[in-house]
Enzyme design. Structure first.
Site, mmCIF file in Angstrom:
data_model
loop_
_atom_site.group_PDB
_atom_site.id
_atom_site.type_symbol
_atom_site.label_atom_id
_atom_site.label_comp_id
_atom_site.label_asym_id
_atom_site.label_seq_id
_atom_site.Cartn_x
_atom_site.Cartn_y
_atom_site.Cartn_z
ATOM 1 C CG LEU A 61 2.078 -4.863 -10.080
ATOM 2 C CD1 LEU A 61 3.506 -4.361 -9.908
ATOM 3 C CD2 LEU A 61 1.216 -3.808 -10.769
ATOM 4 C CD GLU A 62 3.571 -10.197 -11.126
ATOM 5 O OE1 GLU A 62 4.525 -9.397 -11.226
ATOM 6 O OE2 GLU A 62 2.924 -10.375 -10.065
ATOM 7 C CB THR A 90 7.043 2.205 0.329
ATOM 8 O OG1 THR A 90 6.429 1.023 -0.194
ATOM 9 C CG2 THR A 90 8.110 1.837 1.347
ATOM 10 C CG HIS A 92 5.338 -1.623 -3.873
ATOM 11 N ND1 HIS A 92 5.869 -1.664 -5.143
ATOM 12 C CD2 HIS A 92 4.872 -2.871 -3.619
ATOM 13 C CE1 HIS A 92 5.739 -2.878 -5.635
ATOM 14 N NE2 HIS A 92 5.133 -3.636 -4.738
ATOM 15 C CG ASN A 117 -10.383 -5.815 -9.650
ATOM 16 O OD1 ASN A 117 -9.788 -6.522 -8.842
ATOM 17 N ND2 ASN A 117 -9.872 -4.697 -10.116
ATOM 18 N NE ARG A 131 -13.099 -5.333 1.680
ATOM 19 C CZ ARG A 131 -12.512 -4.687 0.687
ATOM 20 N NH1 ARG A 131 -11.316 -4.168 0.841
ATOM 21 N NH2 ARG A 131 -13.110 -4.556 -0.478
#
Length: 171
Positions: A61-62, A90, A92, A117, A131
């Site tokens: 996320l950062e 979850t 998340h 990405n 991978r």
């Protein structure tokens, strides 16, 4: 469009390119392997090791915020996002995968800067391990190819005047 077809680089040449890499530390064993493979491939493609900037952030996320800061500097031909998100029990996983991916894409579009990405999204650790090397090397190839393509597609000042003022090219 007439002339040579753009975007068909048979030879990837990283000579003279400056590449920035943002690596998430979460799942560090995987992301370190991604980075090693990526850096090694960039060097094999001719990118000077001194022209590879590497920063780390806590998690996926950062990554977009660090990419944005690097893009804002205007010093890079391409950026690379490295991370690893492994599905848990979850919601998340979906949140982190979707938001990090959208953020990476947004930075690239906002800054007209190619970003490879390579934030892995896998079901389990075994898939991530399988991978990590190829995805890291692939990110390097994507960054170099897209940097070359963006250079080919760059509009020079004379062409920009024609586009903005609607004048015809006298040729």
């Amino acid at each position: 469009m007439q002339g040579a077809e753009k975007g068909t680089h048979n030879t990837l040449d990283g000579d003279g390119l400056t590449i920035g890499i943002v690596q998430a530390r979460f799942n560090e064993g995987i992301t370190n392997a991604l980075f090693d493979a990526c850096r090694n491939e960039l060097i094999a493609l001719g990118v000077n090791e001194d022209n590879i900037d590497h920063v780390t952030v806590p998690g996926a996320l950062e990554v977009p915020l660090a990419l944005q800061a690097m893009a804002h500097r205007g010093e890079y031909d391409a950026l690379i996002a490295l991370g690893c998100i492994i599905r848990g029990e979850t919601y998340h996983f979906e949140l982190v995968a979707n938001e990090s991916g959208a953020g990476v894409t947004r930075v690239g579009l906002d800054y007209d800067l190619p970003i490879a990405n390579a934030i892995l999204t896998t079901e389990n650790l075994e898939q991530a391990i399988a991978r990590q090397t190829e995805k890291g090397a692939d990110a390097a190839r994507v960054a170099v190819e897209m940097a070359q393509l963006m250079s080919d597609l760059a509009v020079d000042d004379g062409d920009m005047d024609l586009l903005m003022h609607g004048e015809q090219d006298p040729q």
